[in-house]
Design a protein around this motif. Structure first.
Motif, PDB file in Angstrom:
ATOM      1  N   SER A  94      -2.679   8.320  -2.454  1.00  0.00           N
ATOM      2  CA  SER A  94      -4.060   7.908  -2.167  1.00  0.00           C
ATOM      3  C   SER A  94      -4.212   7.300  -0.763  1.00  0.00           C
ATOM      4  CB  SER A  94      -4.522   6.942  -3.256  1.00  0.00           C
ATOM      5  OG  SER A  94      -5.012   5.771  -2.749  1.00  0.00           O
ATOM      6  N   HIS A  95      -3.229   6.500  -0.333  1.00  0.00           N
ATOM      7  CA  HIS A  95      -3.320   5.894   0.994  1.00  0.00           C
ATOM      8  C   HIS A  95      -3.263   6.953   2.076  1.00  0.00           C
ATOM      9  CE1 HIS A  95       0.753   6.419  -0.200  1.00  0.00           C
ATOM     10  NE2 HIS A  95       1.278   5.988   0.921  1.00  0.00           N
ATOM     11  N   VAL A 126      -3.674  10.035  -5.598  1.00  0.00           N
ATOM     12  CA  VAL A 126      -3.145   9.306  -6.751  1.00  0.00           C
ATOM     13  C   VAL A 126      -2.665   7.924  -6.311  1.00  0.00           C
ATOM     14  CG1 VAL A 126      -1.281   9.233  -8.477  1.00  0.00           C
ATOM     15  CG2 VAL A 126      -2.428  11.397  -7.990  1.00  0.00           C
ATOM     16  N   ALA A 127      -3.051   6.910  -7.052  1.00  0.00           N
ATOM     17  CA  ALA A 127      -2.538   5.556  -6.832  1.00  0.00           C
ATOM     18  C   ALA A 127      -1.782   5.125  -8.089  1.00  0.00           C
ATOM     19  CB  ALA A 127      -3.673   4.585  -6.543  1.00  0.00           C
ATOM     20  N   ALA A 128      -0.978   4.081  -7.984  1.00  0.00           N
ATOM     21  CA  ALA A 128      -0.154   3.659  -9.119  1.00  0.00           C
ATOM     22  C   ALA A 128       0.079   2.156  -9.080  1.00  0.00           C
ATOM     23  CB  ALA A 128       1.191   4.382  -9.094  1.00  0.00           C
ATOM     24  N   VAL A 129      -0.146   1.503 -10.193  1.00  0.00           N
ATOM     25  CA  VAL A 129       0.077   0.046 -10.244  1.00  0.00           C
ATOM     26  C   VAL A 129       0.829  -0.363 -11.503  1.00  0.00           C
ATOM     27  CG1 VAL A 129      -1.922  -0.586  -8.834  1.00  0.00           C
ATOM     28  CG2 VAL A 129      -2.195  -0.328 -11.319  1.00  0.00           C
ATOM     29  N   THR A 168       1.698   1.487  -3.842  1.00  0.00           N
ATOM     30  CA  THR A 168       0.607   1.590  -4.820  1.00  0.00           C
ATOM     31  C   THR A 168      -0.443   2.626  -4.409  1.00  0.00           C
ATOM     32  OG1 THR A 168      -0.726  -0.091  -3.688  1.00  0.00           O
ATOM     33  CG2 THR A 168       0.789  -0.858  -5.408  1.00  0.00           C
ATOM     34  N   GLY A 169      -0.564   2.871  -3.113  1.00  0.00           N
ATOM     35  CA  GLY A 169      -1.637   3.736  -2.624  1.00  0.00           C
ATOM     36  C   GLY A 169      -2.955   3.008  -2.436  1.00  0.00           C
ATOM     37  N   ILE A 170      -2.984   1.727  -2.802  1.00  0.00           N
ATOM     38  CA  ILE A 170      -4.224   0.950  -2.749  1.00  0.00           C
ATOM     39  C   ILE A 170      -4.074  -0.176  -1.735  1.00  0.00           C
ATOM     40  CG2 ILE A 170      -5.906  -0.386  -4.100  1.00  0.00           C
ATOM     41  CD1 ILE A 170      -4.830   0.950  -6.606  1.00  0.00           C
ATOM     42  N   LYS A 185      -6.637   8.363   2.573  1.00  0.00           N
ATOM     43  CA  LYS A 185      -7.563   7.475   3.271  1.00  0.00           C
ATOM     44  C   LYS A 185      -7.237   7.324   4.742  1.00  0.00           C
ATOM     45  CE  LYS A 185      -9.287   4.780  -0.498  1.00  0.00           C
ATOM     46  NZ  LYS A 185      -8.787   3.786  -1.412  1.00  0.00           N
ATOM     47  N   LEU A 186      -5.959   7.222   5.038  1.00  0.00           N
ATOM     48  CA  LEU A 186      -5.602   6.827   6.395  1.00  0.00           C
ATOM     49  C   LEU A 186      -5.166   7.975   7.290  1.00  0.00           C
ATOM     50  CD1 LEU A 186      -3.596   3.646   5.471  1.00  0.00           C
ATOM     51  CD2 LEU A 186      -5.946   3.771   6.311  1.00  0.00           C
ATOM     52  N   GLU A 187      -4.623   9.012   6.703  1.00  0.00           N
ATOM     53  CA  GLU A 187      -4.068  10.078   7.528  1.00  0.00           C
ATOM     54  C   GLU A 187      -4.538  11.405   6.959  1.00  0.00           C
ATOM     55  OE1 GLU A 187       0.160   9.654   7.365  1.00  0.00           O
ATOM     56  OE2 GLU A 187       0.034   7.479   7.197  1.00  0.00           O
ATOM     57  N   MET A 213       0.809  -1.215   0.000  1.00  0.00           N
ATOM     58  CA  MET A 213       0.000   0.000   0.000  1.00  0.00           C
ATOM     59  C   MET A 213       0.846   1.271   0.000  1.00  0.00           C
ATOM     60  SD  MET A 213      -3.251   0.690   2.333  1.00  0.00           S
ATOM     61  CE  MET A 213      -3.999   2.300   2.507  1.00  0.00           C
ATOM     62  N   VAL A 257       2.761   8.858  -5.031  1.00  0.00           N
ATOM     63  CA  VAL A 257       1.559   8.119  -4.665  1.00  0.00           C
ATOM     64  C   VAL A 257       1.025   8.691  -3.352  1.00  0.00           C
ATOM     65  CG1 VAL A 257       0.716   5.877  -3.908  1.00  0.00           C
ATOM     66  CG2 VAL A 257       2.197   6.050  -5.903  1.00  0.00           C
ATOM     67  N   LYS A 281     -12.312  -2.145  -7.829  1.00  0.00           N
ATOM     68  CA  LYS A 281     -12.162  -2.051  -6.373  1.00  0.00           C
ATOM     69  C   LYS A 281     -11.751  -0.648  -5.947  1.00  0.00           C
ATOM     70  CE  LYS A 281     -13.071  -6.333  -5.570  1.00  0.00           C
ATOM     71  NZ  LYS A 281     -14.307  -6.701  -4.910  1.00  0.00           N
ATOM     72  N   PHE A 282     -10.923  -0.003  -6.744  1.00  0.00           N
ATOM     73  CA  PHE A 282     -10.355   1.274  -6.306  1.00  0.00           C
ATOM     74  C   PHE A 282     -11.204   2.469  -6.721  1.00  0.00           C
ATOM     75  CE2 PHE A 282      -7.249   4.817  -7.031  1.00  0.00           C
ATOM     76  CZ  PHE A 282      -7.000   5.078  -5.687  1.00  0.00           C
ATOM     77  N   GLY A 337      -9.712  -7.875  -6.487  1.00  0.00           N
ATOM     78  CA  GLY A 337     -10.078  -7.450  -7.847  1.00  0.00           C
ATOM     79  C   GLY A 337      -9.571  -8.420  -8.893  1.00  0.00           C
ATOM     80  N   ILE A 389      -8.710  -4.142 -10.684  1.00  0.00           N
ATOM     81  CA  ILE A 389      -8.230  -3.136  -9.731  1.00  0.00           C
ATOM     82  C   ILE A 389      -9.117  -1.889  -9.775  1.00  0.00           C
ATOM     83  CG2 ILE A 389      -6.307  -1.570  -9.214  1.00  0.00           C
ATOM     84  CD1 ILE A 389      -4.416  -3.836 -10.207  1.00  0.00           C
ATOM     85  N   LEU A 400      -5.592   7.068 -11.157  1.00  0.00           N
ATOM     86  CA  LEU A 400      -4.840   5.810 -11.102  1.00  0.00           C
ATOM     87  C   LEU A 400      -3.837   5.818 -12.256  1.00  0.00           C
ATOM     88  CD1 LEU A 400      -4.410   2.893  -9.985  1.00  0.00           C
ATOM     89  CD2 LEU A 400      -6.051   2.133 -11.710  1.00  0.00           C
TER      90      LEU A 400
END
Lengths: 365, 365, 365, 365
Positions: free
Chosen positions: C137-138, C154-157, B165-167, C141-143, B162, C135, C179-180, B175, C176, C111
């Motif tokens: 996005s997390h 922004v997320a990245a895969v 990726t941020g996810i 969500k979390l902080e 995470m 990145v 889900k995202f 997924g 992905i 993404l």
């Protein structure tokens, strides 16, 4: 990376540790050590310690005579880019001063040697730094007209380690130096630390020479002004620590922790409630160490061992079990990238007038 | 890699450790734990422990119900190729047995998931294993005629972590599973160890599911038969250990060392002479632990703390100082290469009838 | 990297090439192509071409409707850091414009998808770019409280390629995305070039969607607004070229070279003396192409083939011999590092208000 | 990797090419070249050519006197593990023969030198091979008793390239040799090919010495028996090719293709229908080359240029445009891994009696 020959023998790569060990062992005041002069200053919130050791002091603290500069650069550990840049600037400044002290002219030719093993990340500080150092010597030889003023001739090599090449590392370096004839050498190497706190934090800069350690066996050949006839500066950073050090340091912390609690709060030491400590980084000081009686209560016989005895005991216990691991923080990959970047930037700025604190980024990828 | 949520909370990724902790804490005999059945056997000089946990046992030892197989494979640590091969064979055998137990047919489609972070070597076990796993699923779909009998359809992904990726990692995996529809999942991950001895040595195989840990924050989403409707096997190897564990283990070793010396030789414990130990790997056993009075003499109050109390104390001391490092052996790069090779070989041989113990090398680069 | 399905079929990933091919084949003027609008401008000495294709134009030039922006960024090829920075700024500007055109708000969640194969350097543009993309996005969500204004989520895969994962790449991405739930997608991929000149030089930016190519077989599934319901921007750079293209281009260059010599100097074409060309980069233009008769004298029947026929002939000759190699410049490693850096910088600056042209370096390692 | 000094000058690293070029240019029969003896044999479906050049022949074909062995090993290109192993065995056999021919005893100490640049994949053959070569010399020096019979003392170094170290590569090697004093040297290097067909396929083995090319400028210093006083064997593999070669080879293929079609089918050459060729690898032979008149019809004036003239023309056209790229196949990463593995296996088996064709895998990771 140098491997300590013997865990019972109190050896360290850092002059500041050697001096401190001597002070503790002999129970002396710093001022009383003949032939060892210590100074300290702080710049840009970074602490720098200077230890000057002459022939007399050399025998006392078991370090070669010379100047040792220790920079406490916690920017890498903290992943703080700004503090890393500040440390690089300071390294450049101190390196320049040491070059001057050794009478190295601004157009003298330098050879940077990256000691250590590419394939062992915590030992790769030298090779990783070499990747980012500006190399100009071939331009001076082949395309003289294209080299601007403000640069000097610099070459850089990574001789490998004996376990990989099969050849004594110092032989490789001596062979290259004889052919290339530099005016001075800068050697970069990862060190073993004798303290949890110093890992990836302390940068030692010295002009006292270096022994490239051999991974197999323990024969060493020195790189120094005496053997090479030219100044040899060394830059070292502790990147590994052994289980003996971790345990020994922790036992001290436990004693001080109890001492501090006893003193501060009148609270019985055995209260283990998580509520018992404050968040945010705490510091424990020498004066938190409780007296002998309390040390015995808390940690029995072990609580009253000297540092040296404690380390000897732990080594005696762990080594035959095969558990005296040499370890490195889990985040070693990122630490090594940042630290080698910091050191290469410091070297580049120190060696070339045209590279300075404001154009670091442009000169290293 | 899973990060322990809380150093005070006695958590472990290894069922065998959880069981042992329960046994110690409750002062019970193994046979008395309801719902937990333990067996052990040795094959080819490799020890294997089996722990079966049912719903009742699950609450006692705080591990999910299922089968846990622990293989003690010291070939990687010892750099012994032959022992690594033997361990790979054993892993293949145990994995095959677990597949059968979970009623997975020999032509069922598998998804191998390599958990962890590519850029953090001790956390890269999953991604490094995926690099060496045989992937065949696309061949089954696109070139059906070219796929020989004796192979099954296998896909392999590295979802990242995470922080990169941020996810949420479990979201990525869920997924992919929804689109790919495998019949079973095998997840490979690096673990934290609660013991110096287990680093790079213990391979745990289980069918109880896994929580891919998130590096940031601590929210977890399970990968298991309950959430996915298909069996989820997990293969984990401890690759890091924290300073709390190193110190706590060492304190125990010191106590046993003193106890053993006391018993064996009638020699006073404070004799620290290097001559006091024999070379070659020593072993300390539970019965070497001295009685409470001697423990107090040797290590004071600390000598009589329970394992849980001792760890809590050390964490309380080190954490606020910022010194509870998570560390990995210096040789981490080589260990990870060998261990991922071993695990990939084990998986390849277990999943494809045509890959067996005699043609390992041909199937992995 | 997308593999052209068929060497005889005149396909290209670049809209500007598709348009040019149509113009040449149909012998039309640019202005006459219905549904295709072309514009060009130069900024900071960098040329940018815009091609707008609507439904009608789409059928003519065989490219999906949408906006295609082509940036001619030769800074990487020339190893010119300043020109690379200028190109990154321009990419950021054009990407911002395209985001606006697609009505993507400044707080919309993105993404970034890095297509391609990590283990094949010229195909690793996507994964290498992802390594350098910010990145966030997390953190959102979390902080939430720690995220500053001026950043978006922004997320990245890096989904890998089918030959490595065994799974259709578009399936992984679709899974992905479900889900995202991002608001938009930016896909980065290496392309095959139909021209020697474009390798590591041309950056194409478009909003027309992308088909992640599968390495095995040739089934493709689209990533586009139609299939995903959200805008899909694509950034592509040609990194490989095949022997057909090299030969075909060279034959054209030979013809123009002769034509130019003929015209310029009245000098017979067969004069092969090295003195015949000037040092410094020459340019050959369309008007240097000689007439049919001279083309026949110089290169016989082959000299009068159309571009399409010439490529078909060369493919017909090389393919059965196994010599239609897909190649990349020898310096591919350095090129990929610089180009992925350039693209990541452009993306970071376009997506986050707080990242701009003056603080690039601080945001990417 | 050696860079050809001049594209107009007909140079090649491969003796077999030099000989062929001379034969073509002088229009002689092979048997007539004084001082050059050529033999060929096939073993295990692998073709091997031997060229012996003496002082007289040396002047004719512009290659130093000595033995040149060329192994046509297409296993890497084809990704055929079995054929790679067969080629490694053959390389070991030929290397052993060449060692014997040079009177190198089975206990003589060897130094393996891996030439080339780590950071440029197609130039990394030397360094990548060194990674997999068995190094034993330190064991002989430090732990004599642990070294088994059947091994010899071997060291291995990667001197880097001048563009990276700043030092003339031959100086580094000479310096190391003076200190280490080996009895013979084996140098491994990537070469440039003058033929599309030879890339990653041809392994040349010789005892004629080598000039480590400098990346900057063009000064070379020889490594040979004359300069070092000890035998210098060289192993080289072409890994890159330039656009001149690709185009020149393709023009020849086009001519032969037309010639073959004309002859075989009485079918007009301009028939470009895909149906016109058979799948499966075709071969074109010298006798497919059509006569001068037809060559003129097909390819005009260019069709009747000699190989040398054709290459000179193409270089004259491409070089000033900046388009004479040095390229490598897209799959370079995998090719280099396999080829360096093959060569290291060959070297290991040739140098140590105890390493043989049946235990390759155990000796290289």
């Amino acid at each position: 990376m140098k491997k300590e020959a013997d865990n019972f023998q109190v050896r360290t790569d850092l002059a500041i540790e050697a001096k401190n060990m001597y002070v503790e062992k002999e129970n002396k005041k710093e001022e009383e050590i003949k032939g060892v002069i210590t100074k300290e200053r702080t710049e840009n919130d970074i602490r720098i310690a200077y230890v000057e050791i002459d022939a007399e002091g050399s025998e006392l603290v078991a370090k070669k005579p010379g100047t040792y500069v220790t920079i406490y650069a916690d920017g890498v550990k903290r992943q703080d880019t700004k503090r890393q840049e500040d440390a690089a600037k300071l390294l450049a400044k101190e390196l320049e001063a040491l070059l001057k002290k050794n009478k190295i002219e601004s157009d003298a030719t330098g050879l940077i040697v990256g000691l250590g093993n590419w394939n062992v990340t915590p030992d790769a500080l030298g090779p990783m730094t070499i990747e980012k150092v500006m190399v100009t010597s071939h331009l001076f030889k082949l395309e003289y007209e294209t080299v601007h003023d403000g640069y000097r001739s610099v070459a850089a090599v990574t001789p490998g380690v004996m376990g990989v090449t099969g050849i004594e590392t110092s032989n490789i370096i001596h062979g290259i130096i004889e052919k290339f004839n530099p005016d001075f050498v800068i050697a970069v190497d990862a060190l073993a630390s004798r303290s949890i706190e110093r890992i990836n934090e302390t940068i030692q800069l010295s002009d006292a020479g270096i022994h490239p350690g051999s991974g197999v066996g323990n024969k060493r050949k020195e790189l120094s002004k005496e053997t090479l006839g030219i100044p040899v500066l060394a830059i070292g950073v502790p990147t590994v620590v052994d289980a003996v050090t971790i345990t020994s340091d922790t036992i001290d912390f436990i004693l001080k922790h109890f001492g501090k609690e006893w003193r501060d709060k009148g609270r019985p030491a055995q209260a283990l409630a998580p509520g018992g400590f404050s968040f945010g980084r705490k510091k424990l000081a020498e004066e938190d160490m409780p007296d002998a009686e309390k040390r015995n209560a808390f940690l029995g016989m072990v609580g009253n061992l000297s540092d040296e005895e404690k380390r000897a005991l732990i080594a005696e216990v762990l080594t035959p079990l095969g558990h005296n691991l040499m370890v490195t923080p889990k985040e070693v990959d990122g630490f090594m990238i940042d630290m080698s970047h910091l050191i290469a930037n410091g070297i580049n700025a120190a060696l070339h007038e045209n590279v300075n604190i404001d154009n670091f980024a442009s000169y290293s990828r």
